[in-house]
Design a protein around this motif. Structure first.
Motif, PDB file in Angstrom:
ATOM      1  N   SER A 259      34.184  46.089  41.320  1.00  0.00           N
ATOM      2  CA  SER A 259      33.155  44.945  41.504  1.00  0.00           C
ATOM      3  C   SER A 259      31.855  45.372  42.692  1.00  0.00           C
ATOM      4  O   SER A 259      31.106  45.077  42.296  1.00  0.00           O
ATOM      5  CB  SER A 259      33.554  43.895  40.651  1.00  0.00           C
ATOM      6  N   ASN A 362      40.427  40.031  33.820  1.00  0.00           N
ATOM      7  CA  ASN A 362      40.386  39.846  35.092  1.00  0.00           C
ATOM      8  C   ASN A 362      39.183  40.361  35.941  1.00  0.00           C
ATOM      9  O   ASN A 362      38.466  40.049  36.584  1.00  0.00           O
ATOM     10  CB  ASN A 362      41.593  40.365  36.025  1.00  0.00           C
ATOM     11  N   TYR A 365      35.702  39.409  34.884  1.00  0.00           N
ATOM     12  CA  TYR A 365      35.748  37.763  35.675  1.00  0.00           C
ATOM     13  C   TYR A 365      34.756  38.594  36.982  1.00  0.00           C
ATOM     14  O   TYR A 365      33.843  37.671  37.268  1.00  0.00           O
ATOM     15  CB  TYR A 365      36.515  37.143  36.142  1.00  0.00           C
ATOM     16  N   ARG A 366      35.727  39.336  37.899  1.00  0.00           N
ATOM     17  CA  ARG A 366      35.044  39.902  39.163  1.00  0.00           C
ATOM     18  C   ARG A 366      33.792  40.707  38.481  1.00  0.00           C
ATOM     19  O   ARG A 366      32.675  39.555  39.795  1.00  0.00           O
ATOM     20  CB  ARG A 366      36.091  40.433  39.243  1.00  0.00           C
ATOM     21  N   VAL A 369      31.108  37.666  38.314  1.00  0.00           N
ATOM     22  CA  VAL A 369      30.629  37.773  39.920  1.00  0.00           C
ATOM     23  C   VAL A 369      29.941  38.108  40.692  1.00  0.00           C
ATOM     24  O   VAL A 369      29.210  37.567  41.039  1.00  0.00           O
ATOM     25  CB  VAL A 369      32.352  36.655  40.467  1.00  0.00           C
ATOM     26  N   GLU A 370      30.025  39.139  40.839  1.00  0.00           N
ATOM     27  CA  GLU A 370      29.759  40.369  41.543  1.00  0.00           C
ATOM     28  C   GLU A 370      28.440  40.313  40.924  1.00  0.00           C
ATOM     29  O   GLU A 370      26.958  40.269  41.978  1.00  0.00           O
ATOM     30  CB  GLU A 370      30.383  41.353  41.614  1.00  0.00           C
ATOM     31  N   GLU A 422      33.380  30.179  43.517  1.00  0.00           N
ATOM     32  CA  GLU A 422      34.068  32.188  43.243  1.00  0.00           C
ATOM     33  C   GLU A 422      35.005  32.441  42.926  1.00  0.00           C
ATOM     34  O   GLU A 422      35.500  32.634  42.143  1.00  0.00           O
ATOM     35  CB  GLU A 422      33.473  32.711  44.354  1.00  0.00           C
ATOM     36  N   LYS A 423      35.995  31.224  43.235  1.00  0.00           N
ATOM     37  CA  LYS A 423      37.340  31.287  42.666  1.00  0.00           C
ATOM     38  C   LYS A 423      37.822  30.607  41.470  1.00  0.00           C
ATOM     39  O   LYS A 423      39.054  31.628  40.662  1.00  0.00           O
ATOM     40  CB  LYS A 423      38.201  30.223  43.798  1.00  0.00           C
ATOM     41  N   LYS A 426      36.844  33.082  39.260  1.00  0.00           N
ATOM     42  CA  LYS A 426      37.628  34.585  39.338  1.00  0.00           C
ATOM     43  C   LYS A 426      38.844  34.310  38.542  1.00  0.00           C
ATOM     44  O   LYS A 426      39.223  35.652  37.945  1.00  0.00           O
ATOM     45  CB  LYS A 426      37.665  35.233  40.446  1.00  0.00           C
ATOM     46  N   GLU A 427      39.416  33.494  38.400  1.00  0.00           N
ATOM     47  CA  GLU A 427      40.281  33.274  37.572  1.00  0.00           C
ATOM     48  C   GLU A 427      39.751  32.483  36.058  1.00  0.00           C
ATOM     49  O   GLU A 427      40.954  32.568  36.161  1.00  0.00           O
ATOM     50  CB  GLU A 427      40.970  31.354  38.371  1.00  0.00           C
ATOM     51  N   ALA A 432      31.378  32.399  35.143  1.00  0.00           N
ATOM     52  CA  ALA A 432      30.611  32.951  36.956  1.00  0.00           C
ATOM     53  C   ALA A 432      29.149  31.857  36.598  1.00  0.00           C
ATOM     54  O   ALA A 432      28.950  32.196  37.873  1.00  0.00           O
ATOM     55  CB  ALA A 432      30.657  34.271  35.892  1.00  0.00           C
TER      56      ALA A 432
END
Length: 487
Positions: A259, A362, A365-366, A369-370, A422-423, A426-427, A432
């Motif tokens: 990502s 997962n 989610y990442r 976030v990006e 951010e954590k 990602k979880e 996001a």
């Protein structure tokens, strides 16, 4: 452009460039400290190290640029206030927003440019940095002999030296075990002295030994019937052995995709694909597990027509459940074993689809976030400037003392909130958009409040102002207490 605006702009450009390089230097030292063990002892050329540092520096721009804008804004406005230049501008009828007008234009251009940096340049730099770090970690260390210890860094070869001269590199009391022969034979070489080094291209091991003996022992598949043992002495022995892993072998950077190596268009495409994949894998995994395997005859999970509530024997479901109580202990135990086996087989059947769904989730989610990180960076630059400029006008202190302290406090506060959000994103605990924008949401009211206070010449950091407010509050409380006591 007015002369006063040119003065303000010139006062800001110098600290902005200076603080940016200072911040990048500090972040670069942190990078070097983290990866020093992977870089030392590999015999890397200066070009490889400079290339890696360049990629790492580009990767740190999203973190260093907001802090540099904050620190530069505090320094600039603090210097203008400390030298009474800000007071002179206000005396001439210029408000603080009007004084900051050229800086706002400049910061807006920097914020827009930062989007293209994080969207295009940073993904490319991340891809190249990951591939370079992989190649460095894969590369073996250079040959370093220690007195009396075996060096086993070469495949199918072991070398021990008694002592190595630090000035000339001459080795003494050399023992070399070589098992690289294709026929399986092992050769043992003993020499009084010699030189062992890598070739310039690091593809061969060059061995030059003096005054020694060689022993060759047959160790192939015919050793039990045609074994042999050869021995001869030499005054000088030269040979070269092919070695692997000591040269820098470059990998294809396109193989390192995640990502952080995609732009916003690629991330959006990946998000759409992952959403379809997650929905498909989840439906394929859980719905059949619940409705067809575990609760195939339970009408509360899936409403069935009356014709399907009857099993093959003709008994209705309610009758079958009631009949369980009439079974004997052995029959109940047998029925329990069958149910447990059925549940285990159902779980094994759908565990693969479940793991696929979790992995895709997962990645989803990442990727989200990006995607939000690329949008939030330009906004965070504007927010940090709108915090730093009014704050510098209020404290009226320039230099690197007070501005650095205040900047670090604000940035640590921002960094803790950003990392926490951010954590959580990602979880999957938060969306996001909430995880990546929570720091901006919290800092925006602070920026508006500081701008308002600076525009109205508030004594926000004036101790006497807080003492006066405290005295007024305590006097009011005393008056209220007296009125209650009189009543």
């Amino acid at each position: 452009m007015k002369t006063i605006h040119r003065l303000v702009l010139k006062s800001y450009l110098g600290p902005m460039i200076l603080t940016f390089f200072i911040v990048m230097f500090v972040l670069m030292m942190n990078f070097v400290w983290r990866y020093i063990d992977d870089l030392v002892g590999k015999g890397l050329s200066a070009g490889i190290i400079i290339e890696l540092m360049s990629y790492a520096m580009v990767n740190m721009i999203p973190m260093g640029l907001p802090l540099a804008m904050l620190l530069a804004a505090i320094m600039t406005m603090g210097n203008l206030g400390e030298n009474y230049e800000l007071l002179a501008m206000k005396s001439a009828g210029m408000s603080l927003p009007k004084i900051m007008k050229p800086l706002i234009y400049l910061v807006t251009v920097v914020a827009i440019g930062s989007f293209f940096v994080i969207n295009n340049l940073v993904p490319y730099a991340n891809k190249k940095m990951y591939s370079t770090m992989y190649d460095i970690k894969r590369q073996q260390q250079t040959i370093e002999f220690q007195d009396g210890l075996f060096f086993n860094g070469i495949k199918d070869m072991s070398i021990r030296v008694g002592h190595q001269s630090p000035e000339t590199g001459l080795l003494s009391d050399v023992l070399l075990y070589d098992n690289q022969a294709a026929n399986g034979n092992m050769t043992t070489t003993i020499a009084d002295s010699g030189y062992i080094r890598l070739s310039d291209d690091k593809l061969f091991l060059l061995v030059t030994l003096f005054h020694g003996e060689r022993y060759e022992q047959t160790r192939n598949s015919q050793w039990y019937s045609k074994s042999s043992f050869n021995h001869y002495t030499f005054d000088q022995y030269k040979s070269s052995f092919p070695v692997e892993g000591f040269s820098m072998e470059r990998s294809d950077a396109d193989n390192f995709n995640n990502s952080t190596t995609k732009n916003i268009r690629e991330l959006q495409h990946e998000i759409d694909s992952l959403e379809v994949q997650v929905n498909s894998a989840t439906t394929r995994s859980y719905e059949p597990l619940l409705k067809e395997q575990l609760f195939s005859k339970d009408p509360t999970v899936m409403i069935l027509p009356d014709s399907l509530v009857v099993d093959r024997s003709g008994f209705r479901l309610i009758d079958a459940i009631d009949s369980i109580a009439l079974l004997g202990i052995r029959d109940k135990d047998k029925l329990w074993d069958q149910a447990r086996t059925h549940a285990k087989s159902s779980r094994n059947m759908f565990s693969f689809d479940e793991s696929q769904a979790k992995d895709a989730l997962n990645k989803l989610y990442r990727s989200k976030v990006e995607w939000h990180r690329k949008i939030s960076l330009p906004v965070s630059i504007m927010i940090f400037f709108l915090i730093g400029a009014p704050l510098g006008a209020i404290i009226r202190k320039g230099g690197l003392g007070m501005p650095i302290v205040i900047s670090v406090i604000f940035f640590v506060f921002y960094y803790i909130i950003s990392i926490s959000g951010e954590k959580m994103a990602k979880e999957g605990s938060w969306e996001a958009i909430y995880g990546m924008w929570i720091s901006t949401i919290i800092l925006t009211p602070i920026a508006i409040y500081l701008t308002y206070k600076a525009t109205n010449d508030s004594g926000l950091l004036d101790v006497d102002w807080y003492v006066g407010k405290w005295k007024k509050l305590t006097e009011r409380l005393r008056t209220i207490v007296r009125k209650k006591q009189n009543t």
